[in-house]
Design an enzyme around this catalytic site. Structure first.
Site, PDB file in Angstrom:
ATOM      1  N   ASN A  50       0.846  -1.199   0.000  1.00 37.92           N
ATOM      2  CA  ASN A  50       0.000   0.000   0.000  1.00 37.92           C
ATOM      3  C   ASN A  50       0.879   1.246   0.000  1.00 37.92           C
ATOM      4  O   ASN A  50       1.944   1.283   0.624  1.00 37.92           O
ATOM      5  CB  ASN A  50      -1.013  -0.007   1.149  1.00 37.92           C
ATOM      6  CG  ASN A  50      -0.437  -0.230   2.516  1.00 37.92           C
ATOM      7  OD1 ASN A  50       0.621  -0.842   2.668  1.00 37.92           O
ATOM      8  ND2 ASN A  50      -1.105   0.253   3.532  1.00 37.92           N
ATOM      9  N   GLU A  61       0.356   5.158   0.687  1.00 44.38           N
ATOM     10  CA  GLU A  61      -0.572   6.199   1.157  1.00 44.38           C
ATOM     11  C   GLU A  61      -0.123   7.574   0.691  1.00 44.38           C
ATOM     12  O   GLU A  61       0.965   7.737   0.117  1.00 44.38           O
ATOM     13  CB  GLU A  61      -0.678   6.113   2.692  1.00 44.38           C
ATOM     14  CG  GLU A  61      -1.243   4.781   3.124  1.00 44.38           C
ATOM     15  CD  GLU A  61      -1.586   4.683   4.603  1.00 44.38           C
ATOM     16  OE1 GLU A  61      -1.132   5.551   5.392  1.00 44.38           O
ATOM     17  OE2 GLU A  61      -2.310   3.733   4.957  1.00 44.38           O
ATOM     18  N   CYS A  69      -4.130   0.657  -2.594  1.00 42.19           N
ATOM     19  CA  CYS A  69      -3.945  -0.589  -1.839  1.00 42.19           C
ATOM     20  C   CYS A  69      -2.864  -1.468  -2.479  1.00 42.19           C
ATOM     21  O   CYS A  69      -2.600  -1.383  -3.692  1.00 42.19           O
ATOM     22  CB  CYS A  69      -5.232  -1.401  -1.827  1.00 42.19           C
ATOM     23  SG  CYS A  69      -6.583  -0.671  -0.908  1.00 42.19           S
ATOM     24  N   GLU A 128      -2.901  -4.665  -3.192  1.00 39.04           N
ATOM     25  CA  GLU A 128      -3.375  -5.593  -4.236  1.00 39.04           C
ATOM     26  C   GLU A 128      -3.466  -4.890  -5.578  1.00 39.04           C
ATOM     27  O   GLU A 128      -3.145  -5.439  -6.632  1.00 39.04           O
ATOM     28  CB  GLU A 128      -4.765  -6.143  -3.889  1.00 39.04           C
ATOM     29  CG  GLU A 128      -4.860  -6.893  -2.579  1.00 39.04           C
ATOM     30  CD  GLU A 128      -5.202  -5.990  -1.408  1.00 39.04           C
ATOM     31  OE1 GLU A 128      -4.599  -4.905  -1.270  1.00 39.04           O
ATOM     32  OE2 GLU A 128      -6.066  -6.384  -0.613  1.00 39.04           O
ATOM     33  N   CYS A 178     -10.046  -5.290   0.521  1.00 37.26           N
ATOM     34  CA  CYS A 178     -11.200  -4.378   0.508  1.00 37.26           C
ATOM     35  C   CYS A 178     -12.041  -4.614  -0.747  1.00 37.26           C
ATOM     36  O   CYS A 178     -11.618  -5.298  -1.692  1.00 37.26           O
ATOM     37  CB  CYS A 178     -10.730  -2.925   0.590  1.00 37.26           C
ATOM     38  SG  CYS A 178     -10.086  -2.288  -0.969  1.00 37.26           S
ATOM     39  N   CYS A 193     -10.507  -3.589  -4.175  1.00 40.42           N
ATOM     40  CA  CYS A 193      -9.498  -4.544  -4.682  1.00 40.42           C
ATOM     41  C   CYS A 193     -10.157  -5.811  -5.203  1.00 40.42           C
ATOM     42  O   CYS A 193      -9.769  -6.336  -6.246  1.00 40.42           O
ATOM     43  CB  CYS A 193      -8.478  -4.863  -3.590  1.00 40.42           C
ATOM     44  SG  CYS A 193      -7.405  -3.454  -3.248  1.00 40.42           S
TER      45      CYS A 193
HETATM   46  N1  THU Z   1      -5.305  -1.491   2.327  1.00 39.47           N
HETATM   47  C1  THU Z   1      -4.728  -2.318   1.402  1.00 39.47           C
HETATM   48  O1  THU Z   1      -3.585  -2.114   1.001  1.00 39.47           O
HETATM   49  N2  THU Z   1      -5.456  -3.362   0.934  1.00 39.47           N
HETATM   50  C2  THU Z   1      -6.726  -3.648   1.321  1.00 39.47           C
HETATM   51  O2  THU Z   1      -7.343  -4.537   0.756  1.00 39.47           O
HETATM   52  C3  THU Z   1      -7.312  -2.931   2.438  1.00 39.47           C
HETATM   53  C4  THU Z   1      -6.649  -1.669   2.813  1.00 39.47           C
HETATM   54  C5  THU Z   1      -4.539  -0.356   2.832  1.00 39.47           C
HETATM   55  C6  THU Z   1      -5.025   0.998   2.388  1.00 39.47           C
HETATM   56  C7  THU Z   1      -4.518   1.880   3.491  1.00 39.47           C
HETATM   57  O3  THU Z   1      -3.182   2.251   3.180  1.00 39.47           O
HETATM   58  C8  THU Z   1      -4.480   0.979   4.719  1.00 39.47           C
HETATM   59  O4  THU Z   1      -4.561  -0.348   4.231  1.00 39.47           O
HETATM   60  C9  THU Z   1      -5.609   1.229   5.687  1.00 39.47           C
HETATM   61  O5  THU Z   1      -6.831   1.216   5.057  1.00 39.47           O
END
Ligand code: THU
Length: 148
Positions: A59, A61, A70, A72, A101, A104
């Site tokens: 991920n 940010e 994210c 994935e 999520c 994704c």
């Molecule tokens: N996140 C992912 O990388 N993948 C997911 O399927 C769920 C959420 C990340 C996004 C964000 O940087 C952190 O997790 C919190 O939501």
């Protein structure tokens, strides 16, 4: 005369136990690169492509929070942008074995609705292993856009 060329099917790499372990290790490694200063929730992902190659992501940010992407989807766009569109499995590694999520799931569904989704914790324990279509029932895919 029988063809000496191997069938397409035999070229398809199997998602063996060894591939599983390699993929989990790749997902754990990718998680180390997570850039998550805001949520502190580190995520690593690794896709096992039907070519046998592995594509990883973490991920990433952003101070403008909604620009975050994210793990994935990072792995997926890396693969697709290199011409790879078919996948056998994806591993998602988080501290607590969190599931992918909705966004994704949707993005992955576009390419391989039957791929296996392995949910893994930071110790490498596989917490869940399900086909994507079970995580996204009645998913919306390209076939919905074709004329009926
Ligand atoms: N996140 C992912 O990388 N993948 C997911 O399927 C769920 C959420 C990340 C996004 C964000 O940087 C952190 O997790 C919190 O939501």
């Amino acid at each position: 005369m029988p063809s000496t060329r191997p069938s397409k099917k035999s070229l398809r790499p199997k998602f063996t136990q060894q591939a599983r372990q390699t993929l989990v290790a790749a997902g754990k490694r990718a998680r180390q690169y997570a850039y998550a200063p805001y949520s502190k929730y580190l995520v690593g992902a690794a896709l096992f492509a039907s070519t046998g190659e592995i594509y990883t992501g973490c991920n990433v940010e952003n101070a403008a929070y909604s620009s975050t992407i994210c793990a994935e989807r990072v792995a997926l766009v890396k693969a697709v942008s290199e011409g790879v569109r078919s996948f056998e499995a994806v591993v998602v590694v988080t501290d607590n074995g969190g599931f992918p999520c909705g966004a994704c799931r949707q993005m992955l569904y576009e390419f391989s609705p039957l791929m296996l989704v392995l949910v893994v914790d930071s110790d490498g324990n596989i917490k869940s292993e399900l086909p994507l279509a079970e995580l996204l029932p009645n998913g919306f895919g390209p076939q919905q856009l074709t004329s009926s």
